[in-house]
Write an enzyme that holds these catalytic residues in place. Sequence first.
Site, PDB file in Angstrom:
ATOM      1  N   ARG A   1      66.841  27.879  13.211  1.00  0.00           N
ATOM      2  CA  ARG A   1      67.494  26.556  13.652  1.00  0.00           C
ATOM      3  C   ARG A   1      67.093  25.373  12.901  1.00  0.00           C
ATOM      4  NH1 ARG A   1      67.677  28.249  20.002  1.00  0.00           N
ATOM      5  NH2 ARG A   1      69.663  29.416  19.818  1.00  0.00           N
TER       6      ARG A   1
ATOM      7  N   LYS B   1      70.859  31.254  32.125  1.00  0.00           N
ATOM      8  CA  LYS B   1      70.810  32.538  31.261  1.00  0.00           C
ATOM      9  C   LYS B   1      69.475  33.291  31.774  1.00  0.00           C
ATOM     10  CE  LYS B   1      71.179  32.406  26.825  1.00  0.00           C
ATOM     11  NZ  LYS B   1      69.747  33.093  25.972  1.00  0.00           N
TER      12      LYS B   1
ATOM     13  N   ASP C   1      64.909  25.551  23.453  1.00  0.00           N
ATOM     14  CA  ASP C   1      66.401  25.655  23.101  1.00  0.00           C
ATOM     15  C   ASP C   1      67.254  24.611  22.943  1.00  0.00           C
ATOM     16  OD1 ASP C   1      65.860  28.544  23.231  1.00  0.00           O
ATOM     17  OD2 ASP C   1      66.447  28.574  25.326  1.00  0.00           O
TER      18      ASP C   1
HETATM   19  C1  S3P Z   1      63.523  32.635  27.238  1.00  0.00           C
HETATM   20  C2  S3P Z   1      62.546  32.136  26.437  1.00  0.00           C
HETATM   21  C3  S3P Z   1      62.710  31.473  25.196  1.00  0.00           C
HETATM   22  C4  S3P Z   1      63.960  30.701  24.747  1.00  0.00           C
HETATM   23  C5  S3P Z   1      65.303  31.864  25.258  1.00  0.00           C
HETATM   24  C6  S3P Z   1      64.967  32.210  26.732  1.00  0.00           C
HETATM   25  C7  S3P Z   1      63.371  33.348  28.308  1.00  0.00           C
HETATM   26  O1  S3P Z   1      62.393  32.296  24.132  1.00  0.00           O
HETATM   27  O2  S3P Z   1      64.340  30.411  23.635  1.00  0.00           O
HETATM   28  O3  S3P Z   1      66.344  31.222  25.180  1.00  0.00           O
HETATM   29  O4  S3P Z   1      64.598  33.643  29.009  1.00  0.00           O
HETATM   30  O5  S3P Z   1      62.242  33.653  28.614  1.00  0.00           O
HETATM   31  P1  S3P Z   1      60.859  32.514  23.586  1.00  0.00           P
HETATM   32  O6  S3P Z   1      60.230  33.334  24.395  1.00  0.00           O
HETATM   33  O7  S3P Z   1      61.110  33.199  22.321  1.00  0.00           O
HETATM   34  O8  S3P Z   1      60.427  31.222  23.312  1.00  0.00           O
END
Ligand code: S3P
Length: 455
Positions: A364, A29, A333
């Site tokens: 969460r 993702k 995550d």
């Molecule tokens: C992500 C960073 C994380 C993660 C999110 C995806 C990213 O968030 O929890 O699902 O793709 O940079 P945070 O930057 O808020 O920790």
Amino acid sequence: MKNKETPQPVTTERLKASLRGEIQLPGDKSISHRSFILSALAVGTSKIHGLLEGEDVLATGKAMQAMGAQTVRQADGTWEVTGRGVSGLTSPDEALDFGNSGTGIRLTLGAMTGCPVTAKCVGDESLSRRPMGRVTEPLEQMGAVFEFHGVARGQLPLTLTSPQRALPIDYVLPVASAQVKSCILLAGLGAPGITAVTEKQSTRDHTERMLTLFGAKISSTPEGKGLVKGRRIELTGETELLATTINVPGDPSSAAFPMVAGLLSDGAEIRLNNVMVNPYRSGLWDCLKEMGGKIEEVNMRDAAGEKVVDYIVKGSELIGIDVPPERAPDMIDEFPILAMAAACARGTTHLHGLAELRVKESDRLAAIADGLKLCGVTVTDGEDDLVIEGCDGPVPGLQDNVPITTHLDHRIAMSFLVLGLNSEKPIRIDDSRMIATSFPNFFELMGTLGAKFIS
Ligand code: S3P
């Protein structure tokens, strides 16, 4: 989704036979969002193979299209994106809808700040509760102006008016967040001179790796000593990005669900193919191995500047562990699914450093604690930690007909469905729609391994 307007509850029951088989994980993702955004800011046509076609990523693709990039899906699933060049995005005619996606909105706000754009941005109920101040505050320093239309300042919906030319900043991240880091670096693409970000605790580095792939001038220097390692990243703005080809590797955060399901299934042997291994996303694997999980990595190779492996996972007897706070950014995550493994393990698991879990798609920390308690597991929840008393086997399961509340959170939904495969009584979740945001073929792939779900 049969009907997006109404919740879709799902129930899982204890497995009758061990999980078996082999699956190919969908694209990552984080990398998929970045593929759309960087391709939109590059000159020429990029090809993206293996893009995750989940709702979150498609919303980012739509936003890029609305701001002038051309996004075309070929019949074989390859996406071709013709970009506008650095600073080339233009104002959309209508509001941009980021749905459930924190990554989509936060990274796009950065990309827009480096272009002369005015745009209204909206999201769903969950996204509209999440803090945007962590990105709007540094972007204001770079010259962006925000108008907040919602109940609180720092939340969606908002309107961004970008500066004619962004200002470079030298920013120290107050929270360990790859989204905030990436947002500032993407804005820095449109600023003259050097934009610098210092993170006291390193987070996933996909943006830095992909910017390098697109030809940006970017460097990263380690900082800090002891257990907590940070770094300073410097980007030279106004350098053209050149279109490229991206092979999106499989998502380790999605692989986590079948992996834990396999570990908890007595006698199971499953193979999870095409999973990215990034040092800043490997905390769950470290935990599961410490818990006694039988996980073997085979066939290591490269994709999109990242390493990829196949995992062979066998049913294992897990034991409780102490997870140190400095590991949290590397598995931010994965706490919901780790908590499910802990609930079935022998002994106590103590998870530390969970403050950031409170501002994810849901709170969460509370969602895990409330759900596990409903399933008969003893849990103590603190401000930023959780103590889970393992059941040394299946958890008791739901004692009455009240389903688990998922709060529009895909990872809470998938975690409790996996727990239901190892529960004395069935586990029902109140809604499964949000699973499509990150893992659209979750039910199909879990079914291939032998899991059954009742809607
Ligand atoms: C992500 C960073 C994380 C993660 C999110 C995806 C990213 O968030 O929890 O699902 O793709 O940079 P945070 O930057 O808020 O920790």
